[in-house]
Motif scaffolding. Sequence first.
Motif, short mmCIF file in Angstrom:
data_model
loop_
_atom_site.label_atom_id
_atom_site.label_comp_id
_atom_site.label_asym_id
_atom_site.label_seq_id
_atom_site.Cartn_x
_atom_site.Cartn_y
_atom_site.Cartn_z
N LYS A 12 37.50 43.94 51.06
CA LYS A 12 36.93 45.29 50.94
C LYS A 12 35.93 45.33 49.79
CE LYS A 12 39.35 48.35 48.81
NZ LYS A 12 40.41 49.32 48.42
N GLU A 13 36.26 44.66 48.70
CA GLU A 13 35.37 44.66 47.54
C GLU A 13 34.05 43.94 47.86
OE1 GLU A 13 39.46 45.37 46.38
OE2 GLU A 13 38.55 43.69 47.49
N LEU A 35 7.93 41.92 40.63
CA LEU A 35 8.87 42.72 41.41
C LEU A 35 10.13 41.96 41.81
CD1 LEU A 35 6.25 44.41 43.79
CD2 LEU A 35 7.32 45.39 41.75
N GLY A 36 10.36 40.83 41.17
CA GLY A 36 11.55 40.04 41.49
C GLY A 36 12.82 40.69 40.99
N LYS A 37 13.93 40.34 41.65
CA LYS A 37 15.24 40.88 41.26
C LYS A 37 16.25 39.74 41.16
CE LYS A 37 14.82 45.59 43.03
NZ LYS A 37 13.53 45.51 43.74
N PRO A 38 16.57 39.29 39.94
CA PRO A 38 17.63 38.29 39.75
C PRO A 38 18.99 38.99 39.72
CG PRO A 38 16.34 38.61 37.72
CD PRO A 38 15.89 39.64 38.68
N ILE A 39 19.86 38.65 40.67
CA ILE A 39 21.11 39.39 40.87
C ILE A 39 22.31 38.45 40.75
CG2 ILE A 39 22.44 40.79 42.49
CD1 ILE A 39 19.69 41.41 43.86
N LEU A 40 23.31 38.87 40.01
CA LEU A 40 24.61 38.20 39.96
C LEU A 40 25.66 39.17 40.49
CD1 LEU A 40 24.20 36.56 36.48
CD2 LEU A 40 24.59 35.31 38.60
N ALA A 41 26.52 38.67 41.36
CA ALA A 41 27.50 39.56 42.00
C ALA A 41 28.89 38.94 41.96
CB ALA A 41 27.09 39.83 43.44
N MET A 42 29.89 39.78 41.79
CA MET A 42 31.28 39.32 41.82
C MET A 42 32.20 40.53 41.94
SD MET A 42 32.06 38.52 37.80
CE MET A 42 32.09 39.90 36.61
N PRO A 43 33.39 40.39 42.53
CA PRO A 43 34.38 41.46 42.46
C PRO A 43 34.75 41.72 41.00
CG PRO A 43 34.98 39.84 44.12
CD PRO A 43 33.85 39.25 43.33
N SER A 44 35.11 42.94 40.69
CA SER A 44 35.41 43.29 39.30
C SER A 44 36.67 42.62 38.78
CB SER A 44 35.55 44.81 39.16
OG SER A 44 36.65 45.28 39.91
N SER A 45 37.58 42.25 39.69
CA SER A 45 38.86 41.66 39.29
C SER A 45 39.21 40.47 40.18
CB SER A 45 39.99 42.69 39.38
OG SER A 45 39.71 43.83 38.61
N THR A 46 40.07 39.61 39.68
CA THR A 46 40.58 38.51 40.49
C THR A 46 41.60 39.05 41.50
OG1 THR A 46 42.48 38.03 39.06
CG2 THR A 46 40.37 37.00 38.49
N ASN A 47 42.08 38.19 42.38
CA ASN A 47 43.10 38.59 43.35
C ASN A 47 44.40 39.00 42.68
OD1 ASN A 47 41.36 38.03 45.48
ND2 ASN A 47 42.07 35.91 45.69
N LYS A 48 44.56 38.55 41.42
CA LYS A 48 45.77 38.91 40.67
C LYS A 48 45.57 40.14 39.79
CE LYS A 48 47.47 34.14 40.55
NZ LYS A 48 47.89 32.99 39.69
N GLY A 49 44.40 40.78 39.93
CA GLY A 49 44.16 42.00 39.18
C GLY A 49 43.64 41.80 37.77
N VAL A 50 43.22 40.58 37.43
CA VAL A 50 42.69 40.30 36.10
C VAL A 50 41.19 40.58 36.09
CG1 VAL A 50 42.33 38.51 34.33
CG2 VAL A 50 44.43 38.52 35.72
N SER A 51 40.73 41.28 35.07
CA SER A 51 39.32 41.66 35.00
C SER A 51 38.43 40.42 34.87
CB SER A 51 39.06 42.58 33.82
OG SER A 51 37.69 42.95 33.76
#
Length: 471
Positions: free
Chosen positions: A227-228, A386-402
């Motif tokens: 979902k994330e 006009l370039g966009k350097p993007i880094l993406a990740m879920p906010s937390s691990t599967n164990k709920g760690v930030s």
Amino acid sequence: MLAATFKAVNCSRSVHNWQKVLPIRRFSTEPFQPIPGRVPKKVDNAEEAVSYVKSGMRVYIHGCAATPIVLVDALAKYGKKANLRDVNIIHIHTEGPGTYAREEYKDHFRSNSLFIGSNMREAVNSGRADFTPIFLSEIPLLFRRNIVSLDVALITVSPPDQHGFCSMGTSVDCTRAALQKADYVVAQVNKFMPRTFGDSSIHMSHFDVMLEADLDLPKIHTGTPSKEELMIGQLIADNLVEDGATLQMGIGSIPDVVLSKLTNHKDLGVHSEMFSDGVVPLVELGCINNSLKNVHQGKIVGSFVFGTRRLYDFINDNPAVAMHDAQFVNNPVVISRNPRVTAINSCIEIDLTGQVVSDSIGTKMYSGVGGQVDFLRGATIGYDGLGKPILAMPSSTNKGVSKIVPFLKEGGGVVTTRAHVHYVVTEFGIAYLFGKTLRQRAYELIKIAHPDHREELEKAAFERLKVMPSP
């Protein structure tokens, strides 16, 4: 099939053997250039194909979907049987079991990953194998400058055409440079390897041995996006990808989700170190047409691909796809020439000042440097601004760690510095860090952290910076 294409003789590209075969005429190591009068030896036995390898040699292995698994497994068996010692295996991410890196082969082989695949993580983290941090754009320089000399290269190619040319197909990357510098080349000829355009052609006269081994190419296995990840992909597609953008994306669920959300975009282009199945439906819909690109206009440009049969069939004999050397594809100056370069990459952890860990989890090595910085920088210095350097990740691990943290885990490697970081995306939003002070960066990153961790992060930011995070 191969027997009808060439008459087998046994000769080597090494200098001393070439002096015997061609005592006067100099030969070219340019793969596009046939070497007059030279044909490789055809063998039917994989162990015979790799029997040139001796103790102390350095062997390069073709990577990803092009991993010559039959040759690699045979090398492990032959090495143990012949009691080879100190054979150094050089490679980026490979597929297959990686037999030579297992515990029982440690006295015979030592792997050196220039990018770590799942089959090498245990060996690297157990100390039986090595890892070299390096940008993908600079790996070819290791070979071309003889910083890392290569005795043997094991590769996978398509069958030769009527002119004797084979194709490296799915992976040109750093392999073209390896072929130019290796003394001895063994080719696993696979009818399932697609023929691709660009820098992928190599004449069979550059091979010392050819082994016919037809087997399905390795395929990528991706699970259902979380979902994330779906939320992150939607955020990037809706807010950061513009019509006419030139896309770079890595492997994983988030890039795939982003691509799936671009069906209403137009005039998109692709210039990426790698791409996967997600580009195919966008080409079929006309969303990707590469019409506005400045580098190889009208063509998808990559250095390797990894996906399913659908992708491999798409690139086969397709002049709209150009596979090139990573030294070219990943060159930030080349990247910057394209319009609206949008580089989408993932990461493992980021601290409140913007330092990004992408290759390790604490001291545990996980992947590698790859092309992340190459493309983030290329997007940043884009000619059109006009370039966009993007880094993406879920906010937390599967164990709920930030994954947004006050301090990086001990041993975590900073792949992307805080000065390189512009956009960071989690399922909770987009943080823009370019030009921001440390307290402003902390403020923006805390806003996209999981709500359960924001209060703790704010306190930690104050303890570290001696000032409250603020816009």
